[in-house]
Design an enzyme around this catalytic site. Structure first.
Site, PDB file in Angstrom:
ATOM      1  CD  GLU A 170      -1.305   0.401   3.645  1.00  0.00           C
ATOM      2  OE1 GLU A 170      -1.781   1.546   3.781  1.00  0.00           O
ATOM      3  OE2 GLU A 170      -1.624  -0.565   4.359  1.00  0.00           O
ATOM      4  CG  HIS A 215      -8.897   4.537   4.808  1.00  0.00           C
ATOM      5  ND1 HIS A 215      -9.040   3.669   5.860  1.00  0.00           N
ATOM      6  CD2 HIS A 215      -7.609   4.961   4.849  1.00  0.00           C
ATOM      7  CE1 HIS A 215      -7.901   3.567   6.510  1.00  0.00           C
ATOM      8  NE2 HIS A 215      -7.017   4.360   5.921  1.00  0.00           N
TER       9      HIS A 215
END
Length: 203
Positions: free
Chosen positions: A145, A192
């Site tokens: 990520e 998110h």
């Protein structure tokens, strides 16, 4: 030549040969003690027997000169968290993103990852566990990520004709993330990790 003289010369020759072989073996053993891999690149020299045998049979010329000795390279450092890789940067993405600021931010991030540039947050490059299972299942370590910084870009983004709501900023890192799978697949999440959009670099 008297027999005694002949025997003496024969004895001296054998003694010299034995000393020579002892010296050669001692040199080999001392080199092996310093660096077991010093002969690793020499053809046919795969074991102590091969090394010592070759030198004894061929003479001192079998001992490598200093410029022939191969010094083992240090083992590569452990992979850094942000070095998992990314596709090469291009000119655009598919499906089309209707937001110039996000295209620019995404391409800069992809370029920085691809080129190994410093990334601003310690979390960048961390393994993404995919614990909610919203991405295709892959072995641990496949996904990494990264933080996507888009500044004052609008809080909606249209990609491939679908409009997504960008989640409110959670911190200085915002809420937008990019997940790289296997160093080649790009997943953008505007909220998110709630939604993921697979992006392909257009060259």
């Amino acid at each position: 030549m008297p027999e005694r003289e002949r025997d003496r010369r024969h004895y001296n020759t054998r003694k010299k040969n034995m000393l020579k072989r002892w010296f050669q073996t001692a040199v080999i053993l001392s080199l092996l003690a310093v660096s077991p891999r010093v002969f690793a690149e020499r053809p046919g020299a795969t074991a102590l027997g091969d090394l010592s045998g070759a030198v004894v049979l061929q003479g001192l010329d079998a001992i490598p000169s200093p410029n022939e000795i191969i010094v083992p390279m240090a083992a590569p450092a452990a992979e850094t968290r942000a070095s998992a890789g990314a596709p090469a940067p291009g000119r655009d993405f598919s499906p089309a993103i209707q937001d110039g600021a996000r295209i620019k931010a995404l391409m800069k991030l992809i370029s920085d990852i691809y080129n190994g540039n410093h990334l601003p947050y310690s979390q960048d490059g961390a393994i993404f566990s995919n614990k909610e299972g919203r991405l295709p299942q892959q072995p641990k370590g496949y996904y990494h990520e990264y933080t996507l910084l888009t500044g004052n870009a609008p809080h909606t983004v249209t990609i491939g004709g679908t409009t997504y709501q960008v989640a409110p900023d959670l911190s200085a890192r915002g809420s937008e993330r990019v997940i790289i799978g296997g160093g080649e697949k790009i997943y953008y999440t505007p909220d998110h990790y709630k939604n993921f959009i697979l992006l392909t670099v257009v060259y």
